[in-house]
Scaffold this motif. Sequence first.
Motif, PDB file in Angstrom:
ATOM      1  N   GLN A 140       2.703   3.039  -5.284  1.00 55.76           N
ATOM      2  CA  GLN A 140       3.926   3.533  -5.913  1.00 55.76           C
ATOM      3  C   GLN A 140       4.196   2.878  -7.263  1.00 55.76           C
ATOM      4  OE1 GLN A 140       7.595   2.499  -3.885  1.00 55.76           O
ATOM      5  NE2 GLN A 140       8.479   4.498  -4.361  1.00 55.76           N
ATOM      6  N   SER A 141       3.932   1.578  -7.350  1.00 55.43           N
ATOM      7  CA  SER A 141       4.144   0.865  -8.609  1.00 55.43           C
ATOM      8  C   SER A 141       3.142  -0.269  -8.714  1.00 55.43           C
ATOM      9  CB  SER A 141       5.577   0.319  -8.695  1.00 55.43           C
ATOM     10  OG  SER A 141       5.827  -0.584  -7.634  1.00 55.43           O
ATOM     11  N   VAL A 142       2.885  -0.693  -9.980  1.00 56.55           N
ATOM     12  CA  VAL A 142       1.842  -1.688 -10.234  1.00 56.55           C
ATOM     13  C   VAL A 142       2.346  -2.717 -11.235  1.00 56.55           C
ATOM     14  CG1 VAL A 142      -0.510  -2.040 -11.067  1.00 56.55           C
ATOM     15  CG2 VAL A 142       0.036   0.007  -9.786  1.00 56.55           C
ATOM     16  N   THR A 143       2.019  -3.984 -10.983  1.00 54.58           N
ATOM     17  CA  THR A 143       2.189  -5.056 -11.961  1.00 54.58           C
ATOM     18  C   THR A 143       0.792  -5.582 -12.278  1.00 54.58           C
ATOM     19  OG1 THR A 143       2.369  -6.882 -10.377  1.00 54.58           O
ATOM     20  CG2 THR A 143       4.388  -5.627 -10.861  1.00 54.58           C
ATOM     21  N   PRO A 144       0.666  -6.496 -13.229  1.00 53.09           N
ATOM     22  CA  PRO A 144      -0.686  -7.000 -13.538  1.00 53.09           C
ATOM     23  C   PRO A 144      -1.415  -7.610 -12.339  1.00 53.09           C
ATOM     24  CG  PRO A 144       0.808  -7.561 -15.313  1.00 53.09           C
ATOM     25  CD  PRO A 144       1.649  -6.961 -14.228  1.00 53.09           C
ATOM     26  N   THR A 145      -0.679  -8.236 -11.404  1.00 58.73           N
ATOM     27  CA  THR A 145      -1.362  -8.926 -10.302  1.00 58.73           C
ATOM     28  C   THR A 145      -0.973  -8.412  -8.913  1.00 58.73           C
ATOM     29  OG1 THR A 145       0.364 -10.646 -10.294  1.00 58.73           O
ATOM     30  CG2 THR A 145      -1.606 -11.056 -11.636  1.00 58.73           C
ATOM     31  N   THR A 146      -0.040  -7.482  -8.830  1.00 55.23           N
ATOM     32  CA  THR A 146       0.371  -6.959  -7.523  1.00 55.23           C
ATOM     33  C   THR A 146       0.553  -5.442  -7.598  1.00 55.23           C
ATOM     34  OG1 THR A 146       2.764  -7.180  -7.909  1.00 55.23           O
ATOM     35  CG2 THR A 146       1.608  -9.095  -6.989  1.00 55.23           C
ATOM     36  N   SER A 147       0.650  -4.833  -6.428  1.00 57.76           N
ATOM     37  CA  SER A 147       0.938  -3.398  -6.361  1.00 57.76           C
ATOM     38  C   SER A 147       1.741  -3.126  -5.100  1.00 57.76           C
ATOM     39  CB  SER A 147      -0.352  -2.570  -6.368  1.00 57.76           C
ATOM     40  OG  SER A 147      -1.209  -2.969  -5.319  1.00 57.76           O
ATOM     41  N   ARG A 148       2.548  -2.060  -5.164  1.00 57.51           N
ATOM     42  CA  ARG A 148       3.422  -1.701  -4.046  1.00 57.51           C
ATOM     43  C   ARG A 148       2.979  -0.367  -3.460  1.00 57.51           C
ATOM     44  NH1 ARG A 148       9.638  -2.124  -5.144  1.00 57.51           N
ATOM     45  NH2 ARG A 148       9.055  -4.314  -4.802  1.00 57.51           N
ATOM     46  N   THR A 149       2.802  -0.360  -2.122  1.00 59.81           N
ATOM     47  CA  THR A 149       2.370   0.845  -1.419  1.00 59.81           C
ATOM     48  C   THR A 149       3.562   1.506  -0.740  1.00 59.81           C
ATOM     49  OG1 THR A 149       0.226  -0.154  -0.953  1.00 59.81           O
ATOM     50  CG2 THR A 149       0.845   1.755   0.367  1.00 59.81           C
ATOM     51  N   ARG A 150       3.730   2.791  -0.979  1.00 59.45           N
ATOM     52  CA  ARG A 150       4.728   3.567  -0.238  1.00 59.45           C
ATOM     53  C   ARG A 150       4.039   4.152   0.987  1.00 59.45           C
ATOM     54  NH1 ARG A 150       8.177   8.877  -2.305  1.00 59.45           N
ATOM     55  NH2 ARG A 150       9.784   8.783  -0.674  1.00 59.45           N
ATOM     56  N   LEU A 151       4.478   3.726   2.167  1.00 64.18           N
ATOM     57  CA  LEU A 151       3.828   4.150   3.400  1.00 64.18           C
ATOM     58  C   LEU A 151       4.119   5.611   3.709  1.00 64.18           C
ATOM     59  CD1 LEU A 151       4.607   1.018   5.605  1.00 64.18           C
ATOM     60  CD2 LEU A 151       2.465   1.572   4.457  1.00 64.18           C
ATOM     61  N   LEU A 152       3.236   6.219   4.480  1.00 60.32           N
ATOM     62  CA  LEU A 152       3.427   7.608   4.897  1.00 60.32           C
ATOM     63  C   LEU A 152       4.631   7.759   5.816  1.00 60.32           C
ATOM     64  CD1 LEU A 152      -0.289   8.621   5.659  1.00 60.32           C
ATOM     65  CD2 LEU A 152       1.015   8.993   3.557  1.00 60.32           C
ATOM     66  N   THR A 153       5.097   6.656   6.388  1.00 59.15           N
ATOM     67  CA  THR A 153       6.264   6.699   7.269  1.00 59.15           C
ATOM     68  C   THR A 153       7.577   6.616   6.498  1.00 59.15           C
ATOM     69  OG1 THR A 153       6.079   4.298   7.547  1.00 59.15           O
ATOM     70  CG2 THR A 153       5.023   5.686   9.207  1.00 59.15           C
ATOM     71  N   ASP A 154       7.531   6.343   5.206  1.00 56.94           N
ATOM     72  CA  ASP A 154       8.734   6.190   4.401  1.00 56.94           C
ATOM     73  C   ASP A 154       9.490   7.516   4.306  1.00 56.94           C
ATOM     74  OD1 ASP A 154      10.395   4.586   2.538  1.00 56.94           O
ATOM     75  OD2 ASP A 154       9.731   6.089   1.103  1.00 56.94           O
ATOM     76  N   PRO A 155      10.825   7.517   4.472  1.00 59.51           N
ATOM     77  CA  PRO A 155      11.593   8.765   4.360  1.00 59.51           C
ATOM     78  C   PRO A 155      11.376   9.433   3.005  1.00 59.51           C
ATOM     79  CG  PRO A 155      12.954   7.014   5.265  1.00 59.51           C
ATOM     80  CD  PRO A 155      11.685   6.368   4.830  1.00 59.51           C
ATOM     81  N   GLY A 156      11.084  10.685   3.022  1.00 57.26           N
ATOM     82  CA  GLY A 156      10.838  11.427   1.788  1.00 57.26           C
ATOM     83  C   GLY A 156       9.381  11.504   1.401  1.00 57.26           C
ATOM     84  N   SER A 157       8.522  10.714   2.038  1.00 52.26           N
ATOM     85  CA  SER A 157       7.094  10.795   1.749  1.00 52.26           C
ATOM     86  C   SER A 157       6.540  12.127   2.260  1.00 52.26           C
ATOM     87  CB  SER A 157       6.354   9.633   2.427  1.00 52.26           C
ATOM     88  OG  SER A 157       4.955   9.794   2.336  1.00 52.26           O
ATOM     89  N   LYS A 158       5.787  12.821   1.408  1.00 50.59           N
ATOM     90  CA  LYS A 158       5.202  14.107   1.785  1.00 50.59           C
ATOM     91  C   LYS A 158       3.741  14.143   1.368  1.00 50.59           C
ATOM     92  CE  LYS A 158       9.482  16.815   1.487  1.00 50.59           C
ATOM     93  NZ  LYS A 158      10.158  18.001   0.882  1.00 50.59           N
ATOM     94  N   LEU A 159       2.910  14.659   2.243  1.00 54.73           N
ATOM     95  CA  LEU A 159       1.475  14.704   1.979  1.00 54.73           C
ATOM     96  C   LEU A 159       0.883  15.950   2.615  1.00 54.73           C
ATOM     97  CD1 LEU A 159      -1.070  13.131   0.920  1.00 54.73           C
ATOM     98  CD2 LEU A 159      -1.287  12.239   3.249  1.00 54.73           C
ATOM     99  N   GLY A 160       0.082  16.685   1.847  1.00 56.05           N
ATOM    100  CA  GLY A 160      -0.605  17.858   2.372  1.00 56.05           C
ATOM    101  C   GLY A 160      -1.768  17.447   3.272  1.00 56.05           C
TER     102      GLY A 160
END
Length: 248
Positions: A140-160
């Motif tokens: 979902q977002s990236v910094t120079p040394t870390t990154s944030r994952t939005r899980l498939l269980t997160d409300p509003g997450s949609k995937l075909g």
Amino acid sequence: MINPRRKAAFRWWYKRNLWYGFAFTLFLIFVRLTKGAFLLDSFAFISRPFWPGTAQKEWITNGINLEQQIRLDLLEKDNQRLRTLLDLKNSSNKDIISAAVISRRSRDFWQQLELNKGSNHSIQRGDAVMGPGGLLGIIQSVTPTTSRTRLLTDPGSKLGVWIENKKVHGVLVGIGTNRPQLNFLEKVPNAKVGDIISTSPASTLVPPNLPVAVIQLINSDNLPSPYAVVQLIASPEAIDWVQILRFK
């Protein structure tokens, strides 16, 4: 004047009670020294007819055997998990980047994983994050040394997604629980409990045909189209290492 016969009887009675008292005192001392072992043995002998029969012994034996089998199964699964984590940690491919989970919020409203790799490692927003066996979420977002994952269980997450062997398409929607909801596009989907869900071959967000989940329950009466409750193959609560797939 006291009758001599009564006096003799009194003395005899007194001496007998004295001997009884002395014998009872010795018995108490004996019980004290042996810590009641004689009483316990006597109780065991008397209560022997009421001891548990062979049926209860068999139940206990079966219970012990079942417990040992469960422990063996758990050890087997734990060993498999450790082997998988080792493979994830040691994998090396320019399009597959291994990262460690440094923080998790898999039970909060914002269901996320924080990883120890970022833009310095060529990770970009929108990359797919894989756990042992299946897709976990999207960067979902990236910094120079870390990154944030939005899980498939997160409300509003949609995937075909789709069921490859049935050619049934749907949309996987996060609803804030550990079991996302699969909304079918067909009114009468050819799906059943146990079917494997994977990413759609027409997906432009993540690589196609990545394993995602297994159908646990199907509500065929829902309108305007049925839906299913699925279990993710990779559980975010039990993952220490992930793979990031560079797709773009």
